[in-house]
Design a protein around this motif. Structure first.
Motif, PDB file in Angstrom:
ATOM      1  N   VAL A  39      32.658 -18.723  71.497  1.00  0.00           N
ATOM      2  CA  VAL A  39      33.298 -19.333  70.340  1.00  0.00           C
ATOM      3  C   VAL A  39      32.244 -19.562  69.265  1.00  0.00           C
ATOM      4  N   ALA A  40      32.678 -19.597  68.013  1.00  0.00           N
ATOM      5  CA  ALA A  40      31.772 -19.829  66.898  1.00  0.00           C
ATOM      6  C   ALA A  40      31.107 -21.196  67.062  1.00  0.00           C
ATOM      7  N   PHE A  41      29.803 -21.264  66.858  1.00  0.00           N
ATOM      8  CA  PHE A  41      29.021 -22.445  67.200  1.00  0.00           C
ATOM      9  C   PHE A  41      29.434 -23.691  66.414  1.00  0.00           C
ATOM     10  N   GLY A  42      29.444 -23.606  65.098  1.00  0.00           N
ATOM     11  CA  GLY A  42      29.717 -24.786  64.260  1.00  0.00           C
ATOM     12  C   GLY A  42      31.083 -25.405  64.507  1.00  0.00           C
ATOM     13  N   PRO A  43      32.171 -24.634  64.383  1.00  0.00           N
ATOM     14  CA  PRO A  43      33.488 -25.204  64.635  1.00  0.00           C
ATOM     15  C   PRO A  43      33.662 -25.710  66.067  1.00  0.00           C
ATOM     16  N   ALA A  44      33.025 -25.047  67.029  1.00  0.00           N
ATOM     17  CA  ALA A  44      33.152 -25.479  68.423  1.00  0.00           C
ATOM     18  C   ALA A  44      32.459 -26.820  68.653  1.00  0.00           C
ATOM     19  N   VAL A  45      31.295 -27.024  68.033  1.00  0.00           N
ATOM     20  CA  VAL A  45      30.584 -28.300  68.193  1.00  0.00           C
ATOM     21  C   VAL A  45      31.410 -29.438  67.617  1.00  0.00           C
ATOM     22  N   VAL A  46      31.946 -29.252  66.429  1.00  0.00           N
ATOM     23  CA  VAL A  46      32.753 -30.293  65.795  1.00  0.00           C
ATOM     24  C   VAL A  46      34.007 -30.570  66.614  1.00  0.00           C
ATOM     25  N   SER A  47      34.662 -29.524  67.054  1.00  0.00           N
ATOM     26  CA  SER A  47      35.894 -29.681  67.817  1.00  0.00           C
ATOM     27  C   SER A  47      35.651 -30.352  69.163  1.00  0.00           C
ATOM     28  N   MET A  48      34.624 -29.917  69.878  1.00  0.00           N
ATOM     29  CA  MET A  48      34.334 -30.501  71.188  1.00  0.00           C
ATOM     30  C   MET A  48      33.875 -31.955  71.052  1.00  0.00           C
ATOM     31  N   ALA A  49      33.115 -32.269  70.006  1.00  0.00           N
ATOM     32  CA  ALA A  49      32.698 -33.659  69.796  1.00  0.00           C
ATOM     33  C   ALA A  49      33.913 -34.548  69.550  1.00  0.00           C
ATOM     34  N   ALA A  50      34.842 -34.070  68.755  1.00  0.00           N
ATOM     35  CA  ALA A  50      36.057 -34.849  68.489  1.00  0.00           C
ATOM     36  C   ALA A  50      36.868 -35.039  69.766  1.00  0.00           C
ATOM     37  N   ILE A  51      36.991 -33.996  70.564  1.00  0.00           N
ATOM     38  CA  ILE A  51      37.750 -34.096  71.814  1.00  0.00           C
ATOM     39  C   ILE A  51      37.101 -35.090  72.763  1.00  0.00           C
ATOM     40  N   TRP A  52      35.784 -35.018  72.914  1.00  0.00           N
ATOM     41  CA  TRP A  52      35.099 -35.956  73.823  1.00  0.00           C
ATOM     42  C   TRP A  52      35.184 -37.386  73.328  1.00  0.00           C
ATOM     43  N   LEU A  53      35.044 -37.605  72.015  1.00  0.00           N
ATOM     44  CA  LEU A  53      35.174 -38.969  71.484  1.00  0.00           C
ATOM     45  C   LEU A  53      36.573 -39.529  71.710  1.00  0.00           C
TER      46      LEU A  53
END
Length: 126
Positions: A39-53
């Motif tokens: 997966v694309a790095f930038g969008p995946a980091v933002v998305s996964m951080a939001a999901i974990w929070l």
């Protein structure tokens, strides 16, 4: 855009569970051509951080509800739990539709050619 293989163009590329759990540094094999995708790095980091929070917030609210239920059952934050659960569903949908797949750096030319040949043979057999 949600689940189309960048190697062969076939859909579905990944299962729902695999796409939603694929992080920015992971890779998986396409269901159609067996080539590695990520997966694309930038969008995946933002998305996964939001999901974990949101998962942490939901766990906190569940524990708070359990703690407050012994004191005053009417003070339990059910509305907040439902709101966080709704936001979590939205975050998962954003990860599914908004995070594009990319060709993994570890795929070589021979693997891509073999995968495309398998897809073409499968299409010719139909």
């Amino acid at each position: 855009m949600a689940n189309i293989c960048p190697h062969c163009g076939e859909a579905p590329c990944l299962s729902v569970r695999r796409k939603l759990t694929l992080g920015p540094t992971g890779s998986a094999r396409c269901l159609a051509c067996d080539c590695k995708v990520g997966v694309a790095f930038g969008p995946a980091v933002v998305s996964m951080a939001a999901i974990w929070l949101l998962l942490l917030a939901l766990a906190f609210l569940i524990l708070l509800r359990l703690a407050l239920a012994s004191i005053d059952p009417d003070a339990a934050p059910i509305g907040a739990m439902l709101a966080v659960a709704g936001l979590l569903a939205i975050a998962l949908a954003v990860h599914w539709f908004g995070v594009p797949l990319r060709i993994d750096e570890l795929s070589d030319v021979q693997t891509v050619a073999e995968g495309r040949a398998r897809v073409a043979a499968r299409a010719g057999a139909r």
